[in-house]
Design a protein around this motif. Structure first.
Motif, short mmCIF file in Angstrom:
data_model
loop_
_atom_site.label_atom_id
_atom_site.label_comp_id
_atom_site.label_asym_id
_atom_site.label_seq_id
_atom_site.Cartn_x
_atom_site.Cartn_y
_atom_site.Cartn_z
N THR A 1 0.82 -1.21 0.00
CA THR A 1 0.00 0.00 0.00
C THR A 1 0.85 1.27 0.00
OG1 THR A 1 -0.14 0.08 2.41
CG2 THR A 1 -1.87 -1.14 1.26
N PHE A 2 2.14 1.14 0.31
CA PHE A 2 3.01 2.32 0.31
C PHE A 2 3.31 2.80 -1.11
CE2 PHE A 2 4.50 0.74 4.58
CZ PHE A 2 4.01 1.82 5.29
N THR A 3 3.20 1.90 -2.09
CA THR A 3 3.50 2.26 -3.47
C THR A 3 2.22 2.21 -4.28
OG1 THR A 3 5.70 1.30 -3.27
CG2 THR A 3 4.89 1.65 -5.49
N PRO A 4 1.70 3.36 -4.72
CA PRO A 4 0.40 3.37 -5.42
C PRO A 4 0.43 2.55 -6.71
CG PRO A 4 1.25 5.62 -5.07
CD PRO A 4 2.27 4.69 -4.53
N GLU A 5 1.63 2.41 -7.34
CA GLU A 5 1.72 1.68 -8.60
C GLU A 5 1.28 0.22 -8.48
OE1 GLU A 5 3.82 3.91 -7.67
OE2 GLU A 5 4.29 5.20 -9.38
N PHE A 6 1.32 -0.33 -7.29
CA PHE A 6 0.88 -1.72 -7.14
C PHE A 6 -0.58 -1.89 -7.56
CE2 PHE A 6 4.61 -2.56 -4.37
CZ PHE A 6 5.01 -3.75 -4.93
N ALA A 7 -1.34 -0.79 -7.46
CA ALA A 7 -2.76 -0.86 -7.81
C ALA A 7 -3.00 -0.57 -9.29
CB ALA A 7 -3.54 0.14 -6.95
N ASP A 8 -1.93 -0.24 -10.03
CA ASP A 8 -2.08 0.17 -11.43
C ASP A 8 -1.84 -1.05 -12.35
OD1 ASP A 8 -1.67 1.15 -14.00
OD2 ASP A 8 -0.78 3.02 -13.27
N PRO A 9 -2.86 -1.43 -13.15
CA PRO A 9 -2.69 -2.63 -13.98
C PRO A 9 -1.53 -2.52 -14.98
CG PRO A 9 -4.78 -1.50 -14.44
CD PRO A 9 -4.20 -0.86 -13.24
N ASP A 10 -1.16 -1.29 -15.37
CA ASP A 10 -0.02 -1.14 -16.29
C ASP A 10 1.29 -1.64 -15.67
OD1 ASP A 10 -1.38 -0.09 -18.40
OD2 ASP A 10 -1.08 2.00 -17.79
N PHE A 11 1.35 -1.64 -14.35
CA PHE A 11 2.58 -2.02 -13.67
C PHE A 11 2.49 -3.42 -13.07
CE2 PHE A 11 2.75 2.67 -13.44
CZ PHE A 11 3.95 2.87 -14.08
N ASN A 12 1.46 -4.17 -13.43
CA ASN A 12 1.28 -5.51 -12.86
C ASN A 12 2.55 -6.35 -13.05
OD1 ASN A 12 0.57 -8.02 -12.06
ND2 ASN A 12 -1.25 -8.20 -13.38
N PRO A 13 3.25 -6.67 -11.96
CA PRO A 13 4.55 -7.34 -12.10
C PRO A 13 4.46 -8.72 -12.75
CG PRO A 13 3.87 -7.22 -9.78
CD PRO A 13 2.91 -6.39 -10.55
N GLU A 14 3.30 -9.35 -12.67
CA GLU A 14 3.17 -10.69 -13.28
C GLU A 14 3.39 -10.64 -14.79
OE1 GLU A 14 3.02 -13.45 -11.56
OE2 GLU A 14 2.85 -12.41 -9.62
N ASN A 15 3.24 -9.46 -15.38
CA ASN A 15 3.46 -9.33 -16.83
C ASN A 15 4.93 -9.15 -17.20
OD1 ASN A 15 0.72 -9.47 -17.14
ND2 ASN A 15 0.45 -7.24 -17.11
N PHE A 16 5.80 -9.02 -16.19
CA PHE A 16 7.20 -8.72 -16.47
C PHE A 16 8.15 -9.72 -15.83
CE2 PHE A 16 4.76 -4.77 -16.48
CZ PHE A 16 5.04 -4.29 -17.76
N VAL A 17 7.66 -10.92 -15.61
CA VAL A 17 8.48 -11.91 -14.93
C VAL A 17 9.60 -12.36 -15.88
CG1 VAL A 17 8.50 -14.18 -13.84
CG2 VAL A 17 6.52 -12.66 -13.57
N VAL A 18 10.81 -12.41 -15.36
CA VAL A 18 11.94 -12.87 -16.16
C VAL A 18 11.84 -14.38 -16.35
CG1 VAL A 18 14.45 -13.25 -16.07
CG2 VAL A 18 13.50 -11.01 -15.49
N LYS A 19 11.97 -14.80 -17.60
CA LYS A 19 11.82 -16.22 -17.89
C LYS A 19 13.05 -16.99 -17.42
CE LYS A 19 8.84 -15.94 -21.92
NZ LYS A 19 9.08 -14.54 -22.33
N ALA A 20 12.78 -18.07 -16.73
CA ALA A 20 13.87 -18.97 -16.33
C ALA A 20 13.42 -20.36 -16.74
CB ALA A 20 14.10 -18.88 -14.83
N SER A 21 13.30 -20.55 -18.06
CA SER A 21 12.58 -21.74 -18.54
C SER A 21 13.46 -22.98 -18.61
CB SER A 21 11.97 -21.45 -19.91
OG SER A 21 12.89 -20.77 -20.72
N SER A 22 14.75 -22.81 -18.92
CA SER A 22 15.56 -24.03 -19.07
C SER A 22 16.86 -23.95 -18.27
CB SER A 22 15.86 -24.28 -20.55
OG SER A 22 16.06 -23.05 -21.21
N PRO A 23 16.77 -24.18 -16.97
CA PRO A 23 17.96 -24.15 -16.13
C PRO A 23 18.99 -25.18 -16.60
CG PRO A 23 15.98 -24.36 -14.79
CD PRO A 23 15.56 -24.54 -16.21
N ILE A 24 20.25 -24.81 -16.49
CA ILE A 24 21.32 -25.75 -16.82
C ILE A 24 21.93 -26.22 -15.51
CG2 ILE A 24 23.59 -25.95 -17.90
CD1 ILE A 24 22.58 -23.69 -19.85
N PRO A 25 21.85 -27.54 -15.24
CA PRO A 25 22.37 -28.02 -13.96
C PRO A 25 23.85 -27.74 -13.83
CG PRO A 25 21.69 -29.86 -15.36
CD PRO A 25 21.33 -28.62 -16.08
N PHE A 26 24.31 -27.65 -12.59
CA PHE A 26 25.71 -27.30 -12.36
C PHE A 26 26.63 -28.39 -12.88
CE2 PHE A 26 29.68 -27.36 -10.14
CZ PHE A 26 30.07 -26.03 -10.25
#
Lengths: 247, 534
Positions: free
Chosen positions: B131-156
């Motif tokens: 609630t401290f950051t008003p942008e959390f309520a703004d659909p343009d800033f919805n973080p779920e739309n900007f998740v960094v893809k980590a689709s194919s991890p390479i094992p160590f």
């Protein structure tokens, strides 16, 4: 932890926060309404530096092949007769007036390891393409109080695109490249279209201002800000000649 | 008691889950409470009970404790968070905030709240923080739309880590983090964070101080998302996902643990002269003990923003002498000491993170001290680990970088009878410790040498094989403003000289075995004969 067990101190803090929340103004997303301006006035003037503050070029310490041996220091651009370029002049508190005369799309370039232009006025919701015209990698790093923050590396010849709805608040955005520590630039996100930047000879002009008394804010990255008061009369040109003190 | 047990169980369960799953889904979302007015109100109460002291009443990171912390508490109103799984400049996802609250941020004052708050409580406080950051309520800033893809991890694998090393060099990570990853790439300390505070480049070899975790899947996100508010950029546009996994594997292999097993520095015995130099291969034969350090917060002026939080110690000895090698990471080599800038009096009992002391290179020296009790006792009784006591003094061997720079012996011997009194320098004829330090690639290696025994047993520690001798460490990083009691320190560890095994011991073992064998043979014969007689 439940309410009855809460200490008085915690409660009082809570209450004061609630009050503060109720009293504080909404975040700086001041809305601006476009419309026709009849019988507007204009504001003209120039800004000078009092004192001296010539800048020596900055010696380039790495990637000289791409950046050259030195770059100009644009943090304070002083012309003939001590005139100051790149000073932002904005009339504050106008919520209704002329149409935005700033484009919706901007290009910001990184060339010879310097930002071009050094200071750029943009409008809220503008799209910005940050190019890298150099043969070395840069990182586009913006520093602002919640206006727009990004820090991404951009490969040579590539660009970083800032989409339409990413910059919503007005304010000041500093742009740096941490890989080349001397690089610095500014985006000024305007609150309203009544904003200008002084040219190479220190002059500026703002047109179609609804008549009234206003506060004018002058800002220069190194000298800070200054507030002046002006009165704009219909169909007339007001003058504001200011000087900013060297620090 | 019940309460603690419950916490422990949930903590274990969470850790197990975290180890099994990706960070994005590290915690089951089954127990996640709904986000509504009631849960927000509960979150608020938790915030004002637990978080307000650092993050402030307004969430702007200006709580009463803020001035004493480096890094400063996060300003929650700007929507700028360091540890995320979303692209640079984007808001964090709920799960990112939840993980940060739960696991804490290593190397900062942010604790692991999973030890104190229930999962339910942590979700509620996350809702309130938003609630401290008003942008959390703004659909343009919805973080779920900007998740960094980590689709194919390479094992160590060693191969992947080797590729990662190439990328580390190619992407110029070393320009800040140093060729060996010790955070020593910058020649000056000019880097700042988004708030204008000086910033230290992370030492990648100290796995415990990587804020977002030190597993490859954690590290992957740091250079993919960038660390907002710092010069650390996102490499999502310049490195492919595959390259970033190799890099993550390399960096995870750089990261070491803070503690090694045990509390004893086992001094190895050797023939001939002890190595004077810290780079001598003879040191490889001596086992290493890692000793964690903390800020000196026992006496005013208290200091918690230390830069040296671990030293590695080992020791060698011969018939006459003992040499101790102390190794620690320090990105800047400071070899001067300006006494006029030492702070003698403090207004507050804790030293502020910025402003109270000059935290910049070339003001104060780098230094290390070894501390030993003077009186040896057989029981568990030891002097106080912080400079001893009036009735139980300690002997200190202090190595100083500025002395070495001046070309004189860089070690000095002191005695202390408690931290209230200044260190007492021993007279010239009692100065017997020799010091030698070298700095390379963001690391000090210092050797301190003395005879095993000397005449001054009233003031000096005496070494004898087979005995556990307490040892403690003090370290000062000059460019971190450290001097006097503003330092990092350890509690007691031990140093033990392996008693060498005499050759006769092996002979006696064989003799005894033979005798036992003979006795058994005789017994068997005897009892068989007896049976025949019956």
């Amino acid at each position: 932890m439940s309410f009855p067990s809460m200490q008085f101190k915690t409660l009082s803090v809570l209450v004061s926060l609630l009050l503060a929340g109720a009293l504080s103004t909404a975040p700086a997303m001041a809305s601006y309404t476009e419309g026709a301006v009849s019988n507007g006035g204009s504001l003209k003037g120039s800004v000078k530096l009092s004192g001296s503050g010539a800048n020596a070029n900055i010696k380039v310490t790495k990637d000289q092949a791409a950046c050259g041996d030195s770059v100009s220091n644009d943090t304070l651009v002083v012309g003939k007769g001590n005139t100051l370029a790149n000073v932002i002049v904005e009339i504050q508190g106008i919520s209704k007036g002329k149409k935005w005369d700033l484009p919706a799309k901007f290009t910001y370039d990184q060339k010879k390891c310097a930002f071009a232009p050094h200071v750029m006025i943009i409008r809220p919701k503008a799209e910005v393409e940050v190019k890298n015209s150099d043969s070395v990698k840069h990182n586009v790093h913006t520093i602002s109080k919640g206006v727009f923050n990004v820090n991404k590396t951009v490969a040579p010849g590539k660009s970083l695109k800032v989409k339409k709805n990413k910059i919503k608040k007005s304010g000041t955005v500093k742009v740096v490249c941490d890989l080349h520590s001397w690089m610095g630039g500014w985006w000024i996100v305007a609150e309203n279209p009544y904003i200008a930047m002084t040219d190479a000879s220190g002059n500026f002009e703002i047109k179609d201002i609804p008549p009234g008394k206003y506060k004018v804010r002058l800002w220069q990255e190194k000298l800070g800000e200054q507030i002046q008061e002006v009165e704009i009369k219909g169909g007339a040109a007001a003058t504001l000649n200011a000087s900013m003190a060297a620090k | 008691m019940h309460y603690k047990l419950g916490n422990l169980i949930s903590m274990l369960a969470l850790t197990a889950l975290a180890a099994l799953l990706w960070p994005g889904q590290a915690f089951s979302q089954g127990n996640r409470p709904p986000e509504n007015e009631a849960t927000l109100a509960e979150g608020k109460v938790i915030y004002f009970d637990r978080c307000v002291y650092c993050h402030g009443e307004l969430g702007d990171g200006n709580g009463p404790a803020a001035d004493f912390l480096d890094p400063r508490p996060r300003d929650l109103t700007m929507g700028m968070f360091k540890i995320r799984t979303t692209e640079s400049g984007q808001l964090p996802r709920d799960i990112d905030l939840f993980n940060a609250v739960s696991r804490g941020l290593s190397g900062t004052a942010m604790p692991r709240w999973e030890l104190t708050l229930s999962e339910d409580q942590r979700w509620k406080v996350v809702y309130f923080i938003k609630t401290f950051t008003p942008e959390f309520a703004d659909p343009d800033f919805n973080p779920e739309n900007f998740v960094v893809k980590a689709s194919s991890p390479i094992p160590f694998s060693e191969d992947s880590a080797a590729k990662g090393r190439e990328i580390f060099l190619k992407a110029k990570c070393w320009e800040c983090h140093g060729k060996q990853g010790r955070g020593d790439g910058q020649k000056s300390d000019t880097l700042q964070d988004g708030w204008g505070f000086k910033l230290r480049v992370r030492n990648l070899t100290r796995g415990w101080s990587l804020k977002g975790g030190n597993r490859p899947e954690d590290i992957f996100y740091r250079f993919s998302t960038g660390v907002d508010g710092t010069p650390m950029p996102s490499f999502i546009k310049t490195l492919s996902e595959e390259e970033r996994w190799h890099l993550a594997n390399y960096i995870s292999a750089l990261a070491s643990d803070k503690e090694s097993e045990g509390v004893v520095i086992k001094a190895a015995s050797m023939e001939g002269d002890l190595p004077e130099n810290a780079d001598d291969p003879a040191w490889d034969s001596a086992p290493v003990l890692k000793v964690p350090l903390t800020g000196q917060v026992l006496a005013q002026p208290r200091w918690q923003n230390i830069s040296v939080d671990m030293v590695e110690a080992r020791a060698l000895y011969n018939g006459q002498d003992i040499a101790v090698l102390v190794v620690w990471d320090d990105p800047f080599k400071d070899t001067v000491h300006d006494e006029s800038q030492e702070i003698k009096e403090f207004q507050t009992t804790y030293v502020k993170a910025f402003g109270d002391i000059p935290r910049k290179p070339n003001v104060f020296r780098d230094s290390v001290a070894l501390q030993f009790p003077v009186k040896m006792r057989d029981g568990a009784r030891k002097p106080h680990f912080f400079r001893g006591e009036t009735s139980d003094p300690v002997n200190m061997w202090v190595w100083k970088s500025d002395l070495q720079e001046q070309g004189v012996n860089s070690a000095e011997e002191f005695n202390a009878k408690g931290f209230q009194k200044p260190l007492a320098l021993q007279p010239g004829e009692s100065q017997q410790v020799k010091g030698m330090g070298t700095w390379k690639d963001g690391q000090w290696r210092v050797v301190l040498t003395r005879s095993l025994k000397n005449e001054d047993s009233r003031n000096d520690v005496q070494f004898e094989p087979g005995r556990l001798i307490p040892i403690a460490f003090n370290v000062w990083d000059g460019s971190n403003g450290e001097h006097g009691l503003i330092m990092s320190l350890s509690d007691w560890r031990f140093i033990a000289l392996e008693a060498s095994i005499p050759g006769s011991l092996y002979l006696w073992t064989i003799v005894v075995m033979l005798m036992v064998g003979l006795a058994e043979w005789w017994f068997v014969r005897y009892s068989r004969n007896k049976r025949k007689e019956i």
